[in-house]
Write a protein that holds these residues in place. Sequence first.
Motif, short mmCIF file in Angstrom:
data_model
loop_
_atom_site.label_atom_id
_atom_site.label_comp_id
_atom_site.label_asym_id
_atom_site.label_seq_id
_atom_site.Cartn_x
_atom_site.Cartn_y
_atom_site.Cartn_z
N ILE A 180 52.66 36.32 31.21
CA ILE A 180 51.50 36.62 32.05
C ILE A 180 50.94 38.02 31.81
N GLY A 181 51.54 38.82 30.94
CA GLY A 181 51.01 40.13 30.62
C GLY A 181 51.61 41.24 31.49
N LEU A 182 51.34 42.48 31.08
CA LEU A 182 51.91 43.64 31.75
C LEU A 182 51.43 43.80 33.18
N ALA A 183 50.10 43.70 33.39
CA ALA A 183 49.53 44.01 34.71
C ALA A 183 49.97 43.00 35.76
N ARG A 184 49.90 41.72 35.44
CA ARG A 184 50.29 40.69 36.42
C ARG A 184 51.79 40.76 36.73
N THR A 185 52.58 41.11 35.75
CA THR A 185 54.02 41.26 36.00
C THR A 185 54.27 42.45 36.93
N TRP A 186 53.55 43.54 36.74
CA TRP A 186 53.68 44.70 37.62
C TRP A 186 53.28 44.32 39.05
N LEU A 187 52.22 43.54 39.19
CA LEU A 187 51.78 43.08 40.51
C LEU A 187 52.86 42.25 41.19
N ALA A 188 53.53 41.39 40.42
CA ALA A 188 54.61 40.59 40.99
C ALA A 188 55.74 41.48 41.50
N GLY A 189 56.06 42.53 40.76
CA GLY A 189 57.09 43.46 41.21
C GLY A 189 56.70 44.17 42.50
N MET A 190 55.44 44.55 42.64
CA MET A 190 54.98 45.17 43.88
C MET A 190 55.14 44.22 45.06
N THR B 279 46.40 46.05 45.70
CA THR B 279 45.00 45.64 45.84
C THR B 279 44.15 46.23 44.72
N LEU B 280 44.36 47.51 44.43
CA LEU B 280 43.61 48.14 43.34
C LEU B 280 43.96 47.51 42.00
N LEU B 281 45.24 47.23 41.79
CA LEU B 281 45.65 46.62 40.53
C LEU B 281 44.98 45.27 40.33
N HIS B 282 44.88 44.50 41.39
CA HIS B 282 44.27 43.17 41.27
C HIS B 282 42.77 43.27 41.02
N PHE B 283 42.07 44.06 41.81
CA PHE B 283 40.62 44.05 41.75
C PHE B 283 40.03 44.98 40.69
N HIS B 284 40.78 46.02 40.31
CA HIS B 284 40.24 46.98 39.34
C HIS B 284 40.87 46.88 37.97
N TRP B 285 41.89 46.01 37.83
CA TRP B 285 42.55 45.95 36.52
C TRP B 285 42.72 44.51 36.03
N ILE B 286 43.27 43.66 36.87
CA ILE B 286 43.56 42.28 36.43
C ILE B 286 42.29 41.45 36.34
N ARG B 287 41.35 41.65 37.25
CA ARG B 287 40.13 40.87 37.24
C ARG B 287 39.41 41.06 35.90
N PRO B 288 38.93 39.99 35.28
CA PRO B 288 38.33 40.09 33.92
C PRO B 288 37.25 41.16 33.84
N GLY B 289 37.40 42.02 32.82
CA GLY B 289 36.39 43.04 32.56
C GLY B 289 36.56 44.29 33.39
N ALA B 290 37.52 44.31 34.35
CA ALA B 290 37.61 45.45 35.25
C ALA B 290 38.09 46.71 34.56
N ALA B 291 38.93 46.55 33.53
CA ALA B 291 39.51 47.73 32.89
C ALA B 291 38.66 48.25 31.76
N SER B 292 37.55 47.64 31.50
CA SER B 292 36.74 48.07 30.35
C SER B 292 35.94 49.32 30.68
#
Length: 419
Positions: free
Chosen positions: A278-288, A406-419
Motif C-alpha cells: 500500500i506504499g509508505l504514506a498509507r502504512t504510516w497512516l495505519a500506524g498512527m 488528518t493532514l497525512l490523509h488530505f495533504h499527502w495520500i489524496r491523489p495529487g496532494a503532494a505535488s
Amino acid sequence: MTSAVRDVPIGWRYGLLGLPLAFVALPLYVQLPSLYAREFGVPLGALGALLLLARLADAAFDPWVGIFVDRLFRRSPREVLAAGAAASAALALGFALLMLPPVRGTTPLLAWAALSLLVTYAAFSVLSVAHQSWGAMLGGDEAARGRIVASREGMGLIGVLLASALPAFAGLPATACVLAAGLAAGWWAWAASRRPVARVEAPMAADWFAPLRVRGFRRLLSIFMLNGIASAIPATLVLFFVRDRLQAPPAQEPLFLASYFLCAALSIPLWLKVVTRIGLARTWLAGMAVSIGVFVWAAALGAGDSAAFLVVCALSGVALGTDLALPSALLAGVIGEAGQRGRGEGQYFGWWNFATKMNLALAAGVALPSLAFAGYTPGSRSPQALDALALAYCVLPCVLKLAAATLLHFHWIRPGAAS
C-alpha cells in the motif's frame, strides 16, 4: 543479484551507527528529566525551562549543521567521515559530563547541565545529520529506501533496548562506557559502508530556507512535527506515569521500556511488507491509527494496572515502527522528486532534525511546567494531580496524532496532494 540482497551488507554497515545514536537519545530525552528531578532535586519548572531553552537552541543550530554537512559532501565522503569521528568523540564526552555531574545544588546543576547539553546536542546534530544524509544519497525506490532507513532505525531500536535496561542494572558510568564503544564501532562500520553514488556537482545555495520552498517538503514536515509532538510528550512523561499513576515498582520500568522498543523492532519487517502493498504514506497512516487506539485505552489505567500497561507498551511499540522507518524514507523521495538528490540532503535533514528537536523541546517545556501548575509533583498521589498526568500522557498525544493523521490523509495520500 536482487536489490534486496544487495541492500543487506550496505544496511548493517550503514545502519550500525543508529545503535549508539538511539542509545544516547533515550537517556537524554526520557531519563534525564526524571534523573535531575528525582535524584538531584531540581524543581520541575526550572528543569522544564532549561530543557526548553537548550533544545530550542539546539534545534535552531540544525539548519546550519545541514549547510555545513553539504559542504563536507561537496569536498568528499572522507571529509564527512572525519567530521563524524570528531562528533562521536564529543558526543561520548558530553554524555558522560551530563549524566555524571560532579556538582550538587539547583543552580550549579542547572549551569552544568546547560553546558553539557550544548556540547552533547551539537555533537549529536553533526553526527546524525551527516549519517542521515549519507543514507538518503543511496537512493532507490520506495521499498529500497524503506530498507535503508529501517536498517538504521532497527539498529537504533537495539540501542534503545540496551539504554532502557543498562542504567538500571549496570549504572550510569558503565552506560557511558558502552556508549563510547558503540560510537567507535558504529563509525568504523559506517566508514566501511558503500559511498553515496550521487555527486554534488550543482549544489543548492547555502540558504536556510531553500528546502522550505519545496511544497512537498513543507507538507511532510508539518505532518512529521505534529506526529512527533504526539510521541515526544509520552516519552517525556512515561516514567512519571509509571511511578505515580500506575504506582509500579522501579524494577518494572525496564520491562515497560524494553517491551515498547522490542515490539517496535520486531514490527519493522512486518510494516515493510505492508509498504510493498500500500506504499509508505498509507502504512504510516495505519500506524498512527493503531497508536491512537492504544493510548485512548491507556487513559483509563490506574494504580496496579501494570499488566495492562505492558500491553499498551507492546501495542504502541508496534505503532512506533512506522514512525521510525517510514517518514525519513518519504523525505528521501521528496528530495529525489525535487531533483535535489546529491545536492542538498544536509539542508533537508537539518530542518528534519530541527523539527524533531522542536517536538522534544515543546514536550518538555510545556508538559512539565503545565503539570507543575496543575499541582503535580513527582511522588504526588492526589487524584487531581494524577488525572492531570493521565490527560497529558494519554489524551493530548491522541489529539495531536489525530491531527497529523488528518493532514497525512488530505495533504499527502489524496491523489495529487503532494505535488
